[in-house]
Design an enzyme around this catalytic site. Structure first.
Site, PDB file in Angstrom:
ATOM      1  CB  THR A   1     -26.188  42.284  83.536  1.00  0.00           C
ATOM      2  OG1 THR A   1     -26.802  43.088  84.537  1.00  0.00           O
ATOM      3  CG2 THR A   1     -27.211  41.454  82.833  1.00  0.00           C
TER       4      THR A   1
ATOM      5  CD  GLU B   1     -29.230  41.308  79.897  1.00  0.00           C
ATOM      6  OE1 GLU B   1     -28.183  40.992  79.299  1.00  0.00           O
ATOM      7  OE2 GLU B   1     -29.363  42.376  80.527  1.00  0.00           O
TER       8      GLU B   1
ATOM      9  CE  LYS C   1     -30.724  63.537  68.470  1.00  0.00           C
ATOM     10  NZ  LYS C   1     -32.100  63.254  68.814  1.00  0.00           N
TER      11      LYS C   1
ATOM     12  CD1 TRP D   1     -29.484  59.563  65.417  1.00  0.00           C
ATOM     13  CD2 TRP D   1     -28.792  59.779  67.522  1.00  0.00           C
ATOM     14  NE1 TRP D   1     -30.599  59.622  66.211  1.00  0.00           N
ATOM     15  CE2 TRP D   1     -30.210  59.764  67.505  1.00  0.00           C
ATOM     16  CE3 TRP D   1     -28.126  59.915  68.749  1.00  0.00           C
ATOM     17  CZ2 TRP D   1     -30.967  59.866  68.675  1.00  0.00           C
ATOM     18  CZ3 TRP D   1     -28.893  60.027  69.902  1.00  0.00           C
ATOM     19  CH2 TRP D   1     -30.293  60.001  69.857  1.00  0.00           C
TER      20      TRP D   1
END
Ligand code: AMP
Length: 545
Positions: free
Chosen positions: A185, A330, A440, A445
């Site tokens: 990754t 993945e 945040k 959010w």
């Protein structure tokens, strides 16, 4: 138990035999900058056999790893087939990794042989002495004598090595659950993590890529794989193409907008896949140099959120639909695909197409809240996405405790994606952020992806990336980094005004910076970690409104 069916192995040797005989006339076409060199799948089968014989002659046995440090081209395709089909494991090395990461992944995977493209020799040469397990380097498409061999390493010319080899190979029966290929990754924190795909996972994933409600790759396609073969197996296009006989168009190192446009004109592919930044670059080029690209029946965009403005530009101005998809290294990588339900038409259909899409039957998904509770699919509750299925990684290769799943990434047999979003009752995923990129502000959010999409809808804006920066009063506030289109101008005040009827007032960013380029990761995504670092190091000229 009742007796049922035969138990044929879903192996890549089987896929190779099928694709190179049944679809022997389909082609892998490699762009050379001004024209294409062509190899039929029939010839590719012989090419792969020669490569497998050559690798055996260098001592490759069992599931030893063979690395590729290559562009997308016919030689890389031969490696994609020969290495897993002979029972070894293909390790696609990301040519854009930082040097220390490259050394880490090659040593971690214990690569024995590396096949490198001639133009990439200078990049590999510097690190080669540190690749402890590599015994042979094979230089394809270039001059092997340009690579100095460190002690204990032999350098070979690809053409010379393959020249004397038989063009048949006795492909062994391989257990479908054994490793076929590996990708690390491109994570921006910590060491890269290795994902080992099995023959079976690749086979099942390839079938998905060809399915009608998925990417629909089919015999009549000529698929342009711009997404690198080292980025999550080029999103499954190479193996899926072989399965159904779609031809493959490989751009080699010609990845800038102008050469891509030239290649499109010459070869007229019907399908293509790349991250949004590639399409954004191509769009700017096409807008300045118009050309008919309607031969593309569809292009798949993933790796980062596809901005709605980009989707509209391609469809409305160039008659090319963009298919938005989500996935990860993945997840092989296809995780979800945004085809609207048949009942949705007009604007409603677009709303579905903006989402990250629906999960195929083989991928189960759930949303997990802050306290570990499973959240409903009500298109409101926001949590971390977890997925499970036969082409989802069960652990990282040689992770923290052997192959024990790393608890930070795996959870009761589910993969924790690190992606945050919501799912509608009819199963459409909308991602709002990477967990590590969420903003945040005053306890609420703010979706960086949403803000980016809104800013990128402004006609003067080429790219916009949003990160959270520390704020005394609100903890964090969004900072918008804007790249203007060539010859265009707009002020921060005007952009804020443009957003004022599109996002909630408290979300309206007051921090703006104009940059020449948004920093990108090794696979071409916005590198928000570096953007935040530029900000904290005072390297950005930020205007505060
Ligand atoms: P990689 O393994 O490098 O391909 O990165 C996978 C990550 O890319 C995912 O976990 C997401 O954060 C991001 N990603 C991939 N596709 C999308 C998409 N369509 N929209 C938003 N983020 C995406």
């Amino acid at each position: 138990m009742l007796s049922t069916m035969q138990d044929g192995q879903l192996s890549l040797g089987r896929l190779l035999r099928h694709g190179t005989t049944v679809h022997s006339e389909s082609e892998v076409i490699t762009w050379t900058g001004s024209e294409a060199r062509r190899e039929t799948y029939g010839e590719l089968g012989k090419h792969a056999a020669k490569l497998a014989n050559a690798l055996r002659s260098l001592g490759i046995t069992g599931d030893q790893r063979v690395g590729t440090f290559m562009w997308n081209n016919a030689e890389h395709m031969a490696a994609y087939l020969a290495i897993p089909a002979m029972g070894a494991v293909l390790h696609t090395l990301n040519i854009r990794l930082f040097p220390e990461q490259l050394v880490f992944v090659a040593n971690h995977a214990e690569d024995q042989v590396v096949i490198v493209d001639g133009t990439l020799v200078p990049l590999l040469a510097k690190q080669l002495p540190e690749l402890k397990t590599v015994r042979h380097v094979i230089v394809a498409n270039g001059d092997a004598s340009t690579l100095p061999a460190p002690d204990g390493v032999q350098v070979h010319s690809y053409d010379e090595l393959l020249a004397g080899q038989p063009d048949t190979f006795d492909w062994p029966e391989v257990d479908e659950r054994s490793a076929a290929a590996m990708c690390y990754t491109s994570g921006t924190t910590g060491d890269p993590k290795g994902v080992a795909y099995s023959h079976r996972s690749i086979w099942l994933h390839s079938m998905q890529v060809t399915m009608t409600d998925s990417m629909r790759l089919a015999q009549h396609d000529k698929a342009l794989a711009i997404v690198p073969m080292f980025h999550a197996m080029a999103w499954g296009m190479p193996y899926a193409a072989l399965m159904v006989g779609a031809s493959l168009l490989m751009p080699d190192r010609f990845l800038q907008p102008a050469p891509i446009a030239q290649m499109l004109d010459a070869e007229k592919p019907t399908f293509a896949g790349a991250v949004p930044t590639i399409w954004q670059g191509l769009l700017s080029h096409l807008d300045a140099n118009p050309q008919d690209i309607s031969h593309l029946r569809e292009v798949v965009v993933g790796g980062s959120a596809a901005p709605p403005s980009l989707m509209h530009a391609f469809e409305d101005r160039y008659n090319v639909p963009i298919l938005h998809a989500w996935g990860m290294t993945e997840t092989s990588p296809l995780g979800s695909v945004a085809r609207p339900p048949v009942s949705a038409t007009g604007e409603k259909a677009w709303d579905y197409r903006y989402t990250q899409g629906r999960f195929p039957a083989s991928v189960s998904a759930r949303l997990i809240g802050d306290n570990g509770e499973e959240l409903p699919w009500d298109n409101e509750s926001v949590g971390e996405l977890e997925v499970q299925g036969p082409w989802i990684a069960a652990s990282y290769y040689g992770g923290k405790a052997g192959d024990e799943p790393d608890p930070e990434k795996f959870h009761d047999g589910w993969l924790r994606t690190g992606d945050v979003g919501k799912i509608s009752p009819d199963g459409y995923l909308t991602l709002t952020d990477r967990a590590k990129d969420v903003i945040k502000s005053g306890g609420e959010w703010i979706s960086s992806v949403d803000l980016e999409n809104q800013v990128m809808a402004h006609p003067a804006v080429a790219e916009a990336a949003v990160v959270g920066i520390p704020d005394e009063k609100w903890d964090e506030r969004p900072l918008v980094a804007v790249v203007l289109k060539e010859g265009q101008s707009v002020t921060a005040e005007e952009l804020r005004e443009f957003l004022s009827d599109k996002v909630a007032k408290w979300q309206l960013p007051e921090n703006w910076t104009f940059v020449d380029e948004v920093p990108k990761t090794s696979v071409g995504k916005f590198d928000k970690k570096r953007l935040r670092a530029f900000h904290s190091e005072g390297k950005l000229d930020v205007s505060q409104l």
